[in-house]
Every structure is written in structure tokens, then in C-alpha cells.
Motif scaffolding. Sequence first.
Motif, PDB file in Angstrom:
ATOM      1  N   LYS A  69      -1.196  -0.654 -11.847  1.00  0.00           N
ATOM      2  CA  LYS A  69      -0.521  -1.123 -11.235  1.00  0.00           C
ATOM      3  C   LYS A  69      -0.491  -0.256 -10.018  1.00  0.00           C
ATOM      4  CE  LYS A  69       3.374   0.221 -13.609  1.00  0.00           C
ATOM      5  NZ  LYS A  69       4.576   0.728 -14.356  1.00  0.00           N
ATOM      6  N   ILE A  70       0.528  -1.593  -8.927  1.00  0.00           N
ATOM      7  CA  ILE A  70       1.203  -1.415  -7.455  1.00  0.00           C
ATOM      8  C   ILE A  70       2.439  -1.495  -7.772  1.00  0.00           C
ATOM      9  CG2 ILE A  70       1.113  -1.752  -5.311  1.00  0.00           C
ATOM     10  CD1 ILE A  70      -2.078  -2.894  -5.519  1.00  0.00           C
ATOM     11  N   GLU A  71       3.501   0.114  -7.232  1.00  0.00           N
ATOM     12  CA  GLU A  71       4.578  -0.339  -7.307  1.00  0.00           C
ATOM     13  C   GLU A  71       5.459  -0.122  -5.877  1.00  0.00           C
ATOM     14  OE1 GLU A  71       7.370   2.396  -9.941  1.00  0.00           O
ATOM     15  OE2 GLU A  71       6.811   1.082 -11.913  1.00  0.00           O
ATOM     16  N   ILE A  72       6.207  -1.678  -5.804  1.00  0.00           N
ATOM     17  CA  ILE A  72       6.699  -1.897  -4.482  1.00  0.00           C
ATOM     18  C   ILE A  72       8.068  -1.313  -4.468  1.00  0.00           C
ATOM     19  CG2 ILE A  72       6.866  -2.499  -2.228  1.00  0.00           C
ATOM     20  CD1 ILE A  72       4.396  -4.000  -3.310  1.00  0.00           C
ATOM     21  N   LYS A  73       8.735   0.039  -3.967  1.00  0.00           N
ATOM     22  CA  LYS A  73      10.454   0.235  -4.161  1.00  0.00           C
ATOM     23  C   LYS A  73      11.084   0.338  -3.789  1.00  0.00           C
ATOM     24  CE  LYS A  73       9.412   3.333  -7.956  1.00  0.00           C
ATOM     25  NZ  LYS A  73       9.049   4.985  -8.822  1.00  0.00           N
ATOM     26  N   TYR A  74      11.994  -0.973  -3.176  1.00  0.00           N
ATOM     27  CA  TYR A  74      12.500  -0.757  -2.410  1.00  0.00           C
ATOM     28  C   TYR A  74      13.559   0.471  -1.998  1.00  0.00           C
ATOM     29  CZ  TYR A  74      10.215  -5.517  -1.370  1.00  0.00           C
ATOM     30  OH  TYR A  74       9.266  -5.980  -1.257  1.00  0.00           O
ATOM     31  N   ILE A  88      -4.089  -9.027  -5.580  1.00  0.00           N
ATOM     32  CA  ILE A  88      -4.672  -9.023  -4.161  1.00  0.00           C
ATOM     33  C   ILE A  88      -5.730  -9.919  -3.847  1.00  0.00           C
ATOM     34  CG2 ILE A  88      -5.271  -7.045  -2.551  1.00  0.00           C
ATOM     35  CD1 ILE A  88      -3.420  -4.549  -4.110  1.00  0.00           C
ATOM     36  N   SER A  89      -5.924 -10.496  -3.071  1.00  0.00           N
ATOM     37  CA  SER A  89      -7.282 -10.993  -1.834  1.00  0.00           C
ATOM     38  C   SER A  89      -7.655 -10.543  -1.160  1.00  0.00           C
ATOM     39  CB  SER A  89      -6.208 -12.227  -1.974  1.00  0.00           C
ATOM     40  OG  SER A  89      -5.142 -12.025  -0.511  1.00  0.00           O
ATOM     41  N   GLU A  90      -6.694  -9.704   0.038  1.00  0.00           N
ATOM     42  CA  GLU A  90      -7.302  -8.639   0.747  1.00  0.00           C
ATOM     43  C   GLU A  90      -6.672  -7.870   1.109  1.00  0.00           C
ATOM     44  OE1 GLU A  90      -6.933 -11.101   4.553  1.00  0.00           O
ATOM     45  OE2 GLU A  90      -7.741 -12.974   3.324  1.00  0.00           O
ATOM     46  N   TYR A  91      -7.629  -6.936   1.531  1.00  0.00           N
ATOM     47  CA  TYR A  91      -6.688  -5.247   1.679  1.00  0.00           C
ATOM     48  C   TYR A  91      -7.865  -5.011   3.207  1.00  0.00           C
ATOM     49  CZ  TYR A  91      -4.774  -0.659   0.731  1.00  0.00           C
ATOM     50  OH  TYR A  91      -4.103   0.490   1.509  1.00  0.00           O
ATOM     51  N   HIS A  92      -6.389  -4.925   4.395  1.00  0.00           N
ATOM     52  CA  HIS A  92      -7.043  -4.418   5.344  1.00  0.00           C
ATOM     53  C   HIS A  92      -6.366  -3.269   5.840  1.00  0.00           C
ATOM     54  CE1 HIS A  92      -7.007  -9.158   7.079  1.00  0.00           C
ATOM     55  NE2 HIS A  92      -6.975  -9.240   5.710  1.00  0.00           N
ATOM     56  N   PHE A  93      -7.797  -2.910   7.102  1.00  0.00           N
ATOM     57  CA  PHE A  93      -7.506  -1.214   7.208  1.00  0.00           C
ATOM     58  C   PHE A  93      -7.260  -1.474   8.284  1.00  0.00           C
ATOM     59  CE2 PHE A  93      -9.843  -0.196   3.251  1.00  0.00           C
ATOM     60  CZ  PHE A  93      -9.165   0.436   2.916  1.00  0.00           C
ATOM     61  N   HIS A 103      -2.484  -3.150   5.199  1.00  0.00           N
ATOM     62  CA  HIS A 103      -2.233  -4.376   4.866  1.00  0.00           C
ATOM     63  C   HIS A 103      -2.889  -4.894   3.783  1.00  0.00           C
ATOM     64  CE1 HIS A 103      -0.570  -4.748   8.872  1.00  0.00           C
ATOM     65  NE2 HIS A 103      -1.550  -4.397   9.569  1.00  0.00           N
ATOM     66  N   ILE A 104      -2.217  -5.450   2.520  1.00  0.00           N
ATOM     67  CA  ILE A 104      -2.370  -6.031   1.725  1.00  0.00           C
ATOM     68  C   ILE A 104      -2.282  -7.791   1.936  1.00  0.00           C
ATOM     69  CG2 ILE A 104      -2.795  -4.180   0.385  1.00  0.00           C
ATOM     70  CD1 ILE A 104      -0.020  -4.405  -1.158  1.00  0.00           C
ATOM     71  N   LYS A 105      -2.713  -8.300   1.221  1.00  0.00           N
ATOM     72  CA  LYS A 105      -1.948  -9.979   1.100  1.00  0.00           C
ATOM     73  C   LYS A 105      -2.662  -9.949  -0.037  1.00  0.00           C
ATOM     74  CE  LYS A 105      -3.706 -11.676   5.875  1.00  0.00           C
ATOM     75  NZ  LYS A 105      -4.087 -12.953   5.888  1.00  0.00           N
ATOM     76  N   TYR A 106      -1.667 -10.722  -1.408  1.00  0.00           N
ATOM     77  CA  TYR A 106      -0.912 -11.071  -2.611  1.00  0.00           C
ATOM     78  C   TYR A 106      -0.736 -12.231  -2.939  1.00  0.00           C
ATOM     79  CZ  TYR A 106       2.852  -8.520  -1.965  1.00  0.00           C
ATOM     80  OH  TYR A 106       4.202  -8.396  -1.648  1.00  0.00           O
ATOM     81  N   THR A 121     -11.197   7.164   2.976  1.00  0.00           N
ATOM     82  CA  THR A 121     -10.713   6.357   3.009  1.00  0.00           C
ATOM     83  C   THR A 121     -12.276   5.053   2.142  1.00  0.00           C
ATOM     84  OG1 THR A 121      -9.996   6.161   5.181  1.00  0.00           O
ATOM     85  CG2 THR A 121     -10.246   4.006   4.160  1.00  0.00           C
ATOM     86  N   ILE A 122     -13.209   6.092   2.286  1.00  0.00           N
ATOM     87  CA  ILE A 122     -14.337   5.294   1.800  1.00  0.00           C
ATOM     88  C   ILE A 122     -14.195   5.671   0.397  1.00  0.00           C
ATOM     89  CG2 ILE A 122     -16.947   5.635   0.994  1.00  0.00           C
ATOM     90  CD1 ILE A 122     -15.594   4.225   3.791  1.00  0.00           C
ATOM     91  N   GLU A 123     -13.598   6.321  -0.223  1.00  0.00           N
ATOM     92  CA  GLU A 123     -13.779   7.141  -1.602  1.00  0.00           C
ATOM     93  C   GLU A 123     -12.476   5.781  -2.010  1.00  0.00           C
ATOM     94  OE1 GLU A 123     -11.116  10.171  -3.742  1.00  0.00           O
ATOM     95  OE2 GLU A 123     -12.270  11.374  -2.530  1.00  0.00           O
ATOM     96  N   TYR A 124     -11.488   5.934  -1.375  1.00  0.00           N
ATOM     97  CA  TYR A 124     -10.201   4.958  -1.999  1.00  0.00           C
ATOM     98  C   TYR A 124     -10.578   3.112  -1.493  1.00  0.00           C
ATOM     99  CZ  TYR A 124      -5.864   2.185  -0.950  1.00  0.00           C
ATOM    100  OH  TYR A 124      -4.771   1.278  -1.569  1.00  0.00           O
ATOM    101  N   ILE A 125     -12.081   3.582  -0.609  1.00  0.00           N
ATOM    102  CA  ILE A 125     -11.999   1.907  -0.857  1.00  0.00           C
ATOM    103  C   ILE A 125     -12.778   1.547  -2.316  1.00  0.00           C
ATOM    104  CG2 ILE A 125     -13.835  -0.306   0.390  1.00  0.00           C
ATOM    105  CD1 ILE A 125     -12.871   0.981   2.900  1.00  0.00           C
ATOM    106  N   LYS A 126     -14.030   2.546  -2.952  1.00  0.00           N
ATOM    107  CA  LYS A 126     -13.953   2.286  -3.983  1.00  0.00           C
ATOM    108  C   LYS A 126     -13.560   2.483  -4.885  1.00  0.00           C
ATOM    109  CE  LYS A 126     -18.170   5.025  -2.351  1.00  0.00           C
ATOM    110  NZ  LYS A 126     -18.561   6.376  -2.720  1.00  0.00           N
ATOM    111  N   TRP A 127     -12.241   2.864  -5.071  1.00  0.00           N
ATOM    112  CA  TRP A 127     -11.263   3.224  -6.167  1.00  0.00           C
ATOM    113  C   TRP A 127     -11.040   2.122  -5.994  1.00  0.00           C
ATOM    114  CZ3 TRP A 127      -5.722   2.877  -6.174  1.00  0.00           C
ATOM    115  CH2 TRP A 127      -5.627   3.276  -7.123  1.00  0.00           C
ATOM    116  N   LEU A 128     -10.232   1.248  -4.871  1.00  0.00           N
ATOM    117  CA  LEU A 128     -10.105  -0.318  -5.023  1.00  0.00           C
ATOM    118  C   LEU A 128     -10.541  -1.552  -5.948  1.00  0.00           C
ATOM    119  CD1 LEU A 128      -7.560  -0.439  -1.695  1.00  0.00           C
ATOM    120  CD2 LEU A 128      -7.030  -0.569  -3.967  1.00  0.00           C
ATOM    121  N   LYS A 129     -11.927  -1.667  -5.314  1.00  0.00           N
ATOM    122  CA  LYS A 129     -13.341  -2.291  -5.825  1.00  0.00           C
ATOM    123  C   LYS A 129     -13.307  -2.054  -7.028  1.00  0.00           C
ATOM    124  CE  LYS A 129     -14.609  -4.820  -2.329  1.00  0.00           C
ATOM    125  NZ  LYS A 129     -15.030  -5.990  -1.704  1.00  0.00           N
TER     126      LYS A 129
END
Length: 167
Positions: A69-74, A88-93, A103-106, A121-129
Motif C-alpha cells: 500500500k501507499i500511506e500519505i500521512k499529513y 494509481i493511473s499515472e506517475y510523473h517524473f 506526481h502521482i494521479k490516482y 529511479t529505473i529500479e524504482y520504476i521497475k518496482w512500481l511496475k
Amino acid sequence: MKKYHSQNSLEIFLPFLLLLILIVVLKIIYVKYNLFVFVSSLLFSLAVLIYTIIKTRASIFDIYFFDDKIEIKYLYINKIETLKYSDISEYHFIRTNKSKTDHIKYASGKKSFTSVENNNTIEYIKWLKEKNPNIKIVISPTDSTLEYEYQKEFGSKFRKFHKDSLN
């Protein structure tokens, strides 16, 4: 597995920037106009500043990317938002000399924050994919080194268009 984390805490300086601008504007008003215009401008400026501080405090968050999961703590309000990777539909770098932001769009909104990973970052993109293969990855500017590395890893998306346009 590695956990990724980021925040948008630099936005807390927005009210201070606004305050500096308001001081300059109020100084000009004080010199050029009468006391009534200055006092009304001062009261209006204070109201705008207080509103900006309240809105900014409500939008400062830490974002944690866990395996499931992703947690956003204010930070300044007692709120935790939990997202699934499938939301998540889009991830902008965005990688420029002066700014490295993501930026993430969800389904229910979008968030902007400083770059999660600068070196891997490429490793991170693979992880997201792996988490959601349907995430659309957008890299700006398109002539950046990251875009080149992304195309090298995942294949060029411009090759077919370029080949068709040469005929």
C-alpha cells in the motif's frame, strides 16, 4: 524489500514568500496612498496570509511506499490516506536542473512531492511496475537522461513513429 519515502515539506515556506511580497506591496501602498487605504490593505493582506497558512498546513504530508500500500500521512492535521497501487493511473517524473519532483494521479486526486529516488529511479520504476503494470509512466523533459535510461530499459516508444514518418 526496500521502502520508499518522500514528502512535500518545502511547501511550508509558501506563506513566508507571500509575506515578503505583501510587505513590499504594503510599503508601496503606505508611501503612495492615505492611511485608510493602507489599513484596509493591511487587513486584507493579513486575512490572505492566515488563509494561506491554514491551507498550506493542511496540505503538508509524508508519503510512504510500502510493499502492499501507499500511506500519505499529513503532518499538521490528524489524517492518514491509504492507497492501493491499483488506484494509481499515472506517475510523473520531472527531472530538471532546478527541480526533481514526482506526481502521482490516482482515482481520488493527485499529489506532488520531491523525488523519491534520485540515483536508482529505473529500479524504482521497475518496482512500481511490479506493483501495478498499468501505471502510465511520464518523464519530463523528454530529452533528459532519465528518459534515455527508461527507453533503454523498457524499449523506445518513439522508434515506431519515427520510422513511419520517414516513409
